[in-house]
Design an enzyme around this catalytic site. Sequence first.
Site, PDB file in Angstrom:
ATOM      1  N   ASP A  51       0.848  -1.196   0.000  1.00  0.00           N
ATOM      2  CA  ASP A  51       0.000   0.000   0.000  1.00  0.00           C
ATOM      3  C   ASP A  51       0.881   1.241   0.000  1.00  0.00           C
ATOM      4  O   ASP A  51       1.781   1.372   0.826  1.00  0.00           O
ATOM      5  CB  ASP A  51      -0.903   0.012   1.234  1.00  0.00           C
ATOM      6  N   TYR A  56       3.337  10.150  -0.797  1.00  0.00           N
ATOM      7  CA  TYR A  56       4.392   9.657   0.081  1.00  0.00           C
ATOM      8  C   TYR A  56       5.743   9.988  -0.551  1.00  0.00           C
ATOM      9  O   TYR A  56       6.199   9.336  -1.483  1.00  0.00           O
ATOM     10  CB  TYR A  56       4.270   8.152   0.299  1.00  0.00           C
TER      11      TYR A  56
END
Length: 328
Positions: A51, A56
């Site tokens: 995931d 990010y």
Amino acid sequence: MQSRPFGRTGRNVGEIGFGAWAIGAAWGKVDDAESIAALHAALDAGLDFIDTADVYGDGHSERLIARVLKERGGERPFVATKAGRRLPAQAVEGYSAENLESWIDRSLRNLEVETLDLVQLHCPPTDAYYRPEIFERMDRLVERGKIARYGVSVERVEEALKAIEYPDVASVQIIYNMFRLRPAQLFFREAQRRGVAVIVRVPLASGLLSGKFRADTRFGADDHRQFNRRGEAFDVGETFSGVPYEVGLAAVEKLRPLVPEGATLAQLALRWILMDEAVSVVIPGARNPQQALANLAAADLPALPVATMDEVARIYDQDIRPHVHQRW
């Protein structure tokens, strides 16, 4: 490691996956060599669910995953990503068809694929769940082959319950751990009834449930456990599950006696999550091979006794509930 059905998608996934936030950013210094080694070690051990999200490390996490999978070749694991947090400010209007496609196209490039396995709306504003047109836009992207399926990542149980009213929402990602019990009440049962996959994030309460922190532990300025203590950057529930740090430390000491012989507190916390059959996969983070393999080993622990489950609930009710239960 046992596999579990991923909702009604027809796919099964290993019950412990790899949460790739920490290899992107916001958890202190990132060492790409260690991150790559962690991914390889986990995949070598049989992990098949990763995931990540487009934010990010501004795509760094997605690109690292693509690099590792390209190096390995062969059968690909299930890779879930997220979209929506690239907006400068969260607003329902930002989830336009144009923006959704732009974000997804960027993830397609980062992950070096033609179709994304799963795209999750990344903790959008609560009002977004009451806007059917947003979910219809996701349907169109499925029809065009850019995504295979879609889901949501939520902050609140109420958002999760509203999201699964949409028939094509395949999954819900939600915070659930020994410091956040509320999802296991109505939401988990409804998700099971509707065949919706449940992805559990923040399973260790940002590391509190590892048992490794103390009152004098210091976090770097680039670590959300330092800069988001009061929700300065995003929802405070994402940091230590919204539990005040000192309260969490005290509760951890009460949990230590429950750890099975030969296991760690973190492994107990992961095995506790897997005790609920509504959970499809739990996604602890790992920044080195040792952490990755320790996470996977939690799946091998035997089922927890009723007395342990009852004691966790008692500690939650006594120490944690007043801080979190009605907020999320």
